[in-house]
Design an enzyme around this catalytic site. Structure first.
Site, mmCIF file in Angstrom:
data_model
loop_
_atom_site.group_PDB
_atom_site.id
_atom_site.type_symbol
_atom_site.label_atom_id
_atom_site.label_comp_id
_atom_site.label_asym_id
_atom_site.label_seq_id
_atom_site.Cartn_x
_atom_site.Cartn_y
_atom_site.Cartn_z
ATOM 1 N N LEU A 266 8.401 1.535 -5.307
ATOM 2 C CA LEU A 266 7.342 2.470 -5.695
ATOM 3 C C LEU A 266 7.621 3.872 -5.174
ATOM 4 O O LEU A 266 8.047 4.048 -4.028
ATOM 5 C CB LEU A 266 5.997 1.984 -5.146
ATOM 6 N N GLY A 267 7.372 4.841 -6.005
ATOM 7 C CA GLY A 267 7.488 6.235 -5.592
ATOM 8 C C GLY A 267 6.161 6.947 -5.799
ATOM 9 O O GLY A 267 5.340 7.091 -4.887
ATOM 10 N N ARG A 268 5.922 7.310 -7.048
ATOM 11 C CA ARG A 268 4.743 8.104 -7.411
ATOM 12 C C ARG A 268 3.432 7.535 -6.859
ATOM 13 O O ARG A 268 2.600 8.280 -6.333
ATOM 14 C CB ARG A 268 4.653 8.145 -8.937
ATOM 15 N N ARG A 304 6.676 19.844 -13.385
ATOM 16 C CA ARG A 304 6.250 18.781 -14.308
ATOM 17 C C ARG A 304 5.549 19.296 -15.566
ATOM 18 O O ARG A 304 5.838 18.825 -16.663
ATOM 19 C CB ARG A 304 5.376 17.761 -13.583
ATOM 20 N N TYR A 308 7.501 18.178 -18.829
ATOM 21 C CA TYR A 308 6.941 17.035 -19.579
ATOM 22 C C TYR A 308 5.590 17.369 -20.221
ATOM 23 O O TYR A 308 4.885 16.456 -20.626
ATOM 24 C CB TYR A 308 6.662 15.845 -18.644
ATOM 25 N N CYS A 337 9.968 33.958 -15.511
ATOM 26 C CA CYS A 337 10.257 34.602 -16.802
ATOM 27 C C CYS A 337 10.541 33.572 -17.891
ATOM 28 O O CYS A 337 11.598 33.582 -18.518
ATOM 29 C CB CYS A 337 11.439 35.544 -16.647
ATOM 30 N N GLU A 338 9.607 32.653 -18.068
ATOM 31 C CA GLU A 338 9.717 31.616 -19.097
ATOM 32 C C GLU A 338 8.316 31.390 -19.655
ATOM 33 O O GLU A 338 7.368 31.250 -18.869
ATOM 34 C CB GLU A 338 10.184 30.269 -18.490
ATOM 35 N N TYR A 366 7.297 14.085 -7.182
ATOM 36 C CA TYR A 366 8.090 14.862 -8.141
ATOM 37 C C TYR A 366 7.581 16.306 -8.235
ATOM 38 O O TYR A 366 7.562 16.900 -9.308
ATOM 39 C CB TYR A 366 8.110 14.177 -9.515
HETATM 40 C C1 LIG Z 1 15.545 3.044 -10.110
HETATM 41 C C2 LIG Z 1 14.213 3.644 -9.812
HETATM 42 N N1 LIG Z 1 13.402 3.013 -8.948
HETATM 43 C C3 LIG Z 1 12.200 3.515 -8.634
HETATM 44 C C4 LIG Z 1 11.743 4.689 -9.178
HETATM 45 C C5 LIG Z 1 10.380 5.179 -8.768
HETATM 46 O O1 LIG Z 1 9.549 5.256 -9.834
HETATM 47 P P1 LIG Z 1 8.018 5.619 -9.663
HETATM 48 O O2 LIG Z 1 7.943 6.905 -8.938
HETATM 49 O O3 LIG Z 1 7.535 5.713 -11.044
HETATM 50 O O4 LIG Z 1 7.369 4.501 -8.923
HETATM 51 C C6 LIG Z 1 12.538 5.378 -10.090
HETATM 52 C C7 LIG Z 1 12.038 6.589 -10.774
HETATM 53 O O5 LIG Z 1 11.511 6.499 -11.861
HETATM 54 C C8 LIG Z 1 13.816 4.849 -10.413
HETATM 55 O O6 LIG Z 1 14.624 5.486 -11.246
HETATM 56 N N1 LIG Z 2 10.362 13.325 -12.386
HETATM 57 C C1 LIG Z 2 9.514 12.491 -13.182
HETATM 58 C C2 LIG Z 2 9.701 11.051 -12.880
HETATM 59 C C3 LIG Z 2 11.097 10.608 -12.980
HETATM 60 C C4 LIG Z 2 11.268 9.371 -12.253
HETATM 61 C C5 LIG Z 2 12.683 9.146 -11.867
HETATM 62 N N2 LIG Z 2 13.304 8.057 -12.597
HETATM 63 C C6 LIG Z 2 8.079 12.925 -13.094
HETATM 64 O O1 LIG Z 2 7.782 13.914 -12.553
HETATM 65 O O2 LIG Z 2 7.202 12.315 -13.618
#
Ligand SMILES: Cc1ncc(COP(=O)(O)O)c(C=O)c1O
Ligand SMILES: N[C@@H](CCCC[NH3+])C(=O)O
Length: 388
Positions: A266-268, A304, A308, A337-338, A366
């Site tokens: 998990l990241g986000r 972001r 996106y 400047c975008e 992110y």
């Molecule tokens: C291989 C992998 N694992 C984990 C993550 C973490 O994803 P998230 O931040 O959506 O939980 C990512 C990013 O998308 C990823 O590329």
């Molecule tokens: N950078 C992206 C997510 C990419 C996750 C990496 N695989 C975001 O802001 O939502």
């Protein structure tokens, strides 16, 4: 989230900066950990979401492993004190130098994304007289139903090994003496809010788990990646994601064989809501049929929306409560400047003026990590709300 004391403290600070609410982060980590541990699940935190030092310290102390996507992230995890045997390394283009570094530090496993990469790791491990743990990252062709740019598990995506290459992969694994297959790995995309998507992933995981088992590979690890989404629209009502429901899906649908572990990345979900980008209004401009709030933060600090068209809630801090009739539509933009340097169009805010503080919410993941120096911008600053 922003009480008057905090806003008063912000008013003396140079902007823009990232504000991290470490108390909220701690609560989020505690809930995630508890929900995962209830099922015996292991969570590796995806460093790519945020590798701010203070944030990482809390995540390490909470007992999470680390999921890395570059040699420098592996190095950062090791320097932060994550145990090497809780570090995994994924990435579609690992360089020899990065692989060597990870081998030299005996990380837990490489999540391998191609047959060619298996051979490269085997060769580099052989030189060191080591045996590297590998998990095959498999592209399961499951639609994450998220933004096209952050979908990673479809056939059209560059990530992972496709099912038609698996025969080749197991022949390679049998031939290589310096790699050991410990598991299979998946990551189908990010900001996934429909838990049914994860049920579809579980079906694929089960199929592939049996496929390997039938061929004599008893896997120890089923790594289902990350991807759990957060609420960008209502960060206060949903400041902590529903980890219990998320992990319950995997507990209900993954068919573990005896001794198998389920791993997550998990990241986000862990870091988004604790972070906000705090900025000041520099200028208010009245265009044709439009008002612009020009901030001192831009796409260089939070990319972001430009990348996106992502929605982030925008708030004016310390504003006296305004009736709906008094609210004004603004395009909230940065100084870069975008024309894509825009945080939100037609955002309803109390009438705003030069010097007002603006918070852009749900920016802990992110955000800071994707900041750039384009236009030779200052390096981003940050402020921490301490643990209570
Ligand atoms: C291989 C992998 N694992 C984990 C993550 C973490 O994803 P998230 O931040 O959506 O939980 C990512 C990013 O998308 C990823 O590329
Ligand atoms: N950078 C992206 C997510 C990419 C996750 C990496 N695989 C975001 O802001 O939502």
């Amino acid at each position: 989230m922003f009480d008057t004391g905090l806003v008063a403290a912000f008013s003396h600070k140079e902007t823009p900066f990232y504000y991290y609410d470490l108390a909220l982060l701690q609560r989020t980590l505690d809930q995630a950990k508890q929900a995962a541990t209830a099922h015996g699940f292991h969570v590796h935190y995806a460093l790519k979401a945020n590798f701010n030092d203070r944030v990482l310290d809390l995540i390490r102390d909470a007992g999470f492993g680390a999921d890395c996507v570059s040699g420098n992230e592996v190095k950062k995890a090791i320097e932060t004190g994550f145990s090497p045997d809780a570090i995994v390394f994924a990435g579609v283009g690992k360089s020899d130098k990065e692989i060597q570094y990870a081998l030299d530090h005996d990380i837990f496993a490489f999540n391998v994304e191609s047959v060619q990469e298996l051979k490269v790791i085997d060769g580099l491990a052989a030189v060191r007289g080591k045996k590297a743990n590998v998990a095959l990252r498999i592209n399961p062709n499951v639609d994450a139903q998220t933004h096209h740019y952050i979908t990673t598990g479809l056939n059209e995506n560059k990530f992972g090994i496709s099912h038609w290459e698996l025969g080749d992969a197991i022949d390679t694994l049998r031939a290589c003496q310096h790699i050991e297959l410990i598991g299979i790995h998946f990551h189908i995309g990010s900001q996934i809010t429909d838990l049914n998507v994860f049920k579809s992933l579980c079906v694929k995981v089960n199929e592939l788990n049996s496929w390997f088992d039938e061929r004599g590979f008893r896997l120890r690890v089923l790594n289902v990646g990350g991807g759990l989404g957060v609420d960008y629209h209502d960060p206060d009502a949903n400041s902590i994601p529903d980890f219990r429901s998320y992990f319950q899906v995997f507990a209900d649908f993954i068919e573990r064989k005896p001794g198998q572990e389920v791993h997550f990345e998990l990241g986000r979900a862990l870091v988004s809501q604790c972070g906000s980008l705090i900025s000041r209004v520099l200028y208010v401009k009245h265009g044709i049929k439009k008002n612009f709030l020009i901030l001192d933060a831009g796409m260089t600090e939070l990319m972001r929306p430009a990348l996106y068209q992502a929605y982030h809630k925008i708030e004016r801090l310390g504003a006296p409560s305004a009736s709906e009739a008094e609210l004004v539509h603004y395009d909230v933009v940065g100084p870069i400047c975008e024309s894509s340097d825009c945080f939100g169009k037609e955002v309803l805010l109390p009438p705003s003026a030069r010097g007002d503080l603006i918070a852009i919410r749900t920016a802990g993941a992110y955000g800071e990590v994707m900041a750039s120096r384009y236009n030779l911008r200052d390096e981003i600053r940050y402020v921490y709300g301490e643990r209570h």
